[in-house]
Motif scaffolding. Structure first.
Motif, PDB file in Angstrom:
ATOM      1  N   ASN A 247      22.454  10.270  17.388  1.00  0.00           N
ATOM      2  CA  ASN A 247      23.025  10.445  16.062  1.00  0.00           C
ATOM      3  C   ASN A 247      23.693  11.820  16.007  1.00  0.00           C
ATOM      4  OD1 ASN A 247      23.613   9.816  13.392  1.00  0.00           O
ATOM      5  ND2 ASN A 247      21.684  10.609  12.605  1.00  0.00           N
ATOM      6  N   LEU A 248      24.904  11.875  15.479  1.00  0.00           N
ATOM      7  CA  LEU A 248      25.630  13.134  15.386  1.00  0.00           C
ATOM      8  C   LEU A 248      25.506  13.678  13.968  1.00  0.00           C
ATOM      9  CD1 LEU A 248      27.558  15.127  16.867  1.00  0.00           C
ATOM     10  CD2 LEU A 248      29.453  13.802  15.927  1.00  0.00           C
ATOM     11  N   VAL A 249      24.861  14.818  13.838  1.00  0.00           N
ATOM     12  CA  VAL A 249      24.661  15.452  12.532  1.00  0.00           C
ATOM     13  C   VAL A 249      25.055  16.913  12.646  1.00  0.00           C
ATOM     14  CG1 VAL A 249      23.024  15.997  10.710  1.00  0.00           C
ATOM     15  CG2 VAL A 249      22.753  13.883  12.012  1.00  0.00           C
ATOM     16  N   ALA A 250      25.947  17.349  11.749  1.00  0.00           N
ATOM     17  CA  ALA A 250      26.405  18.747  11.738  1.00  0.00           C
ATOM     18  C   ALA A 250      26.890  19.178  13.117  1.00  0.00           C
ATOM     19  CB  ALA A 250      25.300  19.666  11.232  1.00  0.00           C
ATOM     20  N   LYS A 251      27.670  18.321  13.754  1.00  0.00           N
ATOM     21  CA  LYS A 251      28.300  18.588  15.057  1.00  0.00           C
ATOM     22  C   LYS A 251      27.297  18.666  16.199  1.00  0.00           C
ATOM     23  CE  LYS A 251      32.288  21.081  13.128  1.00  0.00           C
ATOM     24  NZ  LYS A 251      33.145  22.289  13.218  1.00  0.00           N
ATOM     25  N   THR A 252      26.078  18.246  15.959  1.00  0.00           N
ATOM     26  CA  THR A 252      25.048  18.287  16.994  1.00  0.00           C
ATOM     27  C   THR A 252      24.454  16.902  17.200  1.00  0.00           C
ATOM     28  OG1 THR A 252      24.481  20.572  16.408  1.00  0.00           O
ATOM     29  CG2 THR A 252      22.872  19.345  17.706  1.00  0.00           C
ATOM     30  N   GLU A 253      24.454  16.437  18.449  1.00  0.00           N
ATOM     31  CA  GLU A 253      23.853  15.141  18.753  1.00  0.00           C
ATOM     32  C   GLU A 253      22.357  15.300  18.962  1.00  0.00           C
ATOM     33  OE1 GLU A 253      25.295  12.430  21.624  1.00  0.00           O
ATOM     34  OE2 GLU A 253      27.401  12.708  21.081  1.00  0.00           O
ATOM     35  N   LYS A 254      21.620  14.344  18.453  1.00  0.00           N
ATOM     36  CA  LYS A 254      20.177  14.353  18.632  1.00  0.00           C
ATOM     37  C   LYS A 254      19.674  12.926  18.568  1.00  0.00           C
ATOM     38  CE  LYS A 254      19.317  15.090  13.696  1.00  0.00           C
ATOM     39  NZ  LYS A 254      18.607  15.924  12.696  1.00  0.00           N
ATOM     40  N   GLY A 255      18.415  12.752  18.925  1.00  0.00           N
ATOM     41  CA  GLY A 255      17.819  11.439  18.827  1.00  0.00           C
ATOM     42  C   GLY A 255      17.507  11.086  17.389  1.00  0.00           C
ATOM     43  N   PRO A 256      17.221   9.827  17.122  1.00  0.00           N
ATOM     44  CA  PRO A 256      16.884   9.393  15.760  1.00  0.00           C
ATOM     45  C   PRO A 256      15.619  10.072  15.254  1.00  0.00           C
ATOM     46  CG  PRO A 256      17.381   7.515  17.172  1.00  0.00           C
ATOM     47  CD  PRO A 256      17.254   8.709  18.068  1.00  0.00           C
ATOM     48  N   LYS A 257      15.475  10.124  13.930  1.00  0.00           N
ATOM     49  CA  LYS A 257      14.293  10.740  13.329  1.00  0.00           C
ATOM     50  C   LYS A 257      13.036   9.936  13.626  1.00  0.00           C
ATOM     51  CE  LYS A 257      16.620  13.006   9.437  1.00  0.00           C
ATOM     52  NZ  LYS A 257      16.712  13.108   7.948  1.00  0.00           N
ATOM     53  N   THR A 258      13.173   8.630  13.762  1.00  0.00           N
ATOM     54  CA  THR A 258      12.017   7.771  14.005  1.00  0.00           C
ATOM     55  C   THR A 258      12.277   6.899  15.222  1.00  0.00           C
ATOM     56  OG1 THR A 258      12.869   5.963  12.624  1.00  0.00           O
ATOM     57  CG2 THR A 258      11.561   7.671  11.525  1.00  0.00           C
ATOM     58  N   ALA A 259      11.188   6.365  15.787  1.00  0.00           N
ATOM     59  CA  ALA A 259      11.327   5.485  16.948  1.00  0.00           C
ATOM     60  C   ALA A 259      12.127   4.239  16.598  1.00  0.00           C
ATOM     61  CB  ALA A 259       9.940   5.098  17.467  1.00  0.00           C
ATOM     62  N   ALA A 260      12.039   3.799  15.336  1.00  0.00           N
ATOM     63  CA  ALA A 260      12.774   2.601  14.918  1.00  0.00           C
ATOM     64  C   ALA A 260      14.280   2.808  14.984  1.00  0.00           C
ATOM     65  CB  ALA A 260      12.365   2.207  13.500  1.00  0.00           C
TER      66      ALA A 260
END
Length: 383
Positions: A247-260
């Protein structure tokens, strides 16, 4: 109260307990008379009353006492100083990778907000449950916004309690949940999905370099950040699925907040058609699927999509404007209206459980919760 005997003088001493510490303080040298003893008794009673009311300021009574610095200096620290320290902590957590850029930005906005300035001139020891209760009750914001404001403030009091600067956390003496229910306002955001005719109109008015992404988005319901982060290597052309794990948030890619949030989204015929049409623009690069038509680079923020693609498209198509997130709502409502199983919809959307689907999309859910057949996939004939 007692009288201390010294070599050269006798002094009146008052004793009291403050912040769990037994304190004994000598009064200024003076003849020990009945009036002096009466004064000392009244002074001690006043101190005990202020301690009980949590308004006792040690240096006001014994400015030269070593205990005044030891027991009360922290209580005189301004709330603004403590809030700024809390922001510094959040920034260090961000630098260490423990806090996402978007979360840091949210905390920064909360700490520097106009509403938080209420505490600027107040000392830590001056904050009482009643003041906190009145401030929260007057916020006049949604529950989500209120909790965003309260998170850093609550952390300030938790740290102060752990450092023994205060005797209790004022948050622990208010019924926060009840207070928020009674005083916050309902969000004015509403699920307002695009109709089938509106979706078709938007596609008809999309430029050739815009239509593939829009067509894919309408048929997968991805979050904007998930759409921007999607790469070609995540597409399973045999199973007709896309692996969503970034997920791209504020120009930074990261994993989802939850496993789902990590899931395989089914791709219907129109979603596959959108991908196929996009191959000529980005497939050989092997990286991001969807590019900003203005510069041929990967999208960086959802604001870019809104400003450069979405707002102009709504204007030239004549479709009533709603924010781009309504594309996701349109996907979910179309599935449910077609009779999709809400549990299946929750999985496709990346929700932890089905409760969100029932709460947000309840009016679109039919009595038949059967998983849709391939012919029931939404939007298949609307592109």
């Amino acid at each position: 109260m007692s009288i201390r005997e010294f070599k050269t003088e006798r002094r009146i001493q008052v004793a009291f307990s403050f912040r769990g510490t037994e304190c004994r303080e000598l009064l200024p040298p003076a003849p020990i008379t009945q009036s002096a003893l009466t004064y000392a008794g009244g002074l001690r009673a006043e101190i005990l009353r202020k301690i009980a009311d949590d308004t006792f300021h040690y240096p006001d009574y014994f400015p030269k006492s070593s205990r005044a610095k030891q027991l009360d200096s922290g209580r005189r620290t301004s709330m603004r100083t403590l809030l700024d320290r809390q922001l510094d902590l959040y920034e260090r957590q961000h630098e260490n990778g423990a806090l996402s850029p978007s979360t840091l930005d949210g905390y920064r906005k909360a700490i520097n907000s106009e509403r938080m300035k209420f505490w600027d001139e107040m000392a830590l020891g001056e904050v009482t449950p009643s003041k906190l209760r009145d401030w929260i009750g007057a916020l006049g914001v949604t529950p989500k916004r209120a909790r965003n404001l309260l998170t850093p403030l609550r952390s300030v009091f938790e740290d102060a309690l752990n450092d023994e600067l205060i005797d209790y956390n004022p948050f622990d003496r208010i019924a926060l949940g009840k207070l928020l229910r009674q005083t916050t306002k309902a969000s004015d955001y509403e699920v307002d999905p695009f109709t089938a005719a509106e979706r078709a109109t938007l596609l008809d008015h999309a430029r050739a370099d815009e239509r593939p992404m829009l067509q894919f988005w309408m048929n997968t319901g991805l979050r904007p950040g998930e759409l921007m982060a999607l790469r070609w290597g995540k597409v399973d052309w045999v199973a007709n699925k896309a692996r969503i794990d970034r997920n791209l948030v504020a120009k930074t890619e990261k994993g989802p907040k939850t496993a789902a949030g990590i899931r395989d989204v089914d791709l219907n015929a129109d979603a596959i058609a959108g991908l196929t049409a996009q191959k000529g623009a980005s497939f050989l690069a092997g990286e991001h699927i969807w590019l900003n038509p203005r510069n041929g680079m990967a999208w960086e923020t959802d604001a870019q999509i809104r400003r450069t693609l979405w707002e102009p498209l709504c204007k030239r198509s004549g479709v009533r404007y709603r924010n781009p997130y309504q594309v996701r709502h349109s996907y979910a409502s179309a599935l449910l209206t077609a009779g999709a199983n809400p549990w299946y919809v929750a999985q496709q959307l990346g929700h932890v459980d089905v409760q969100m689907v029932f709460r947000v999309y309840g009016k679109f859910i039919s009595q038949d919760y059967q998983r849709p057949q391939a012919t029931a996939q939404p939007l298949a004939s609307e592109a």
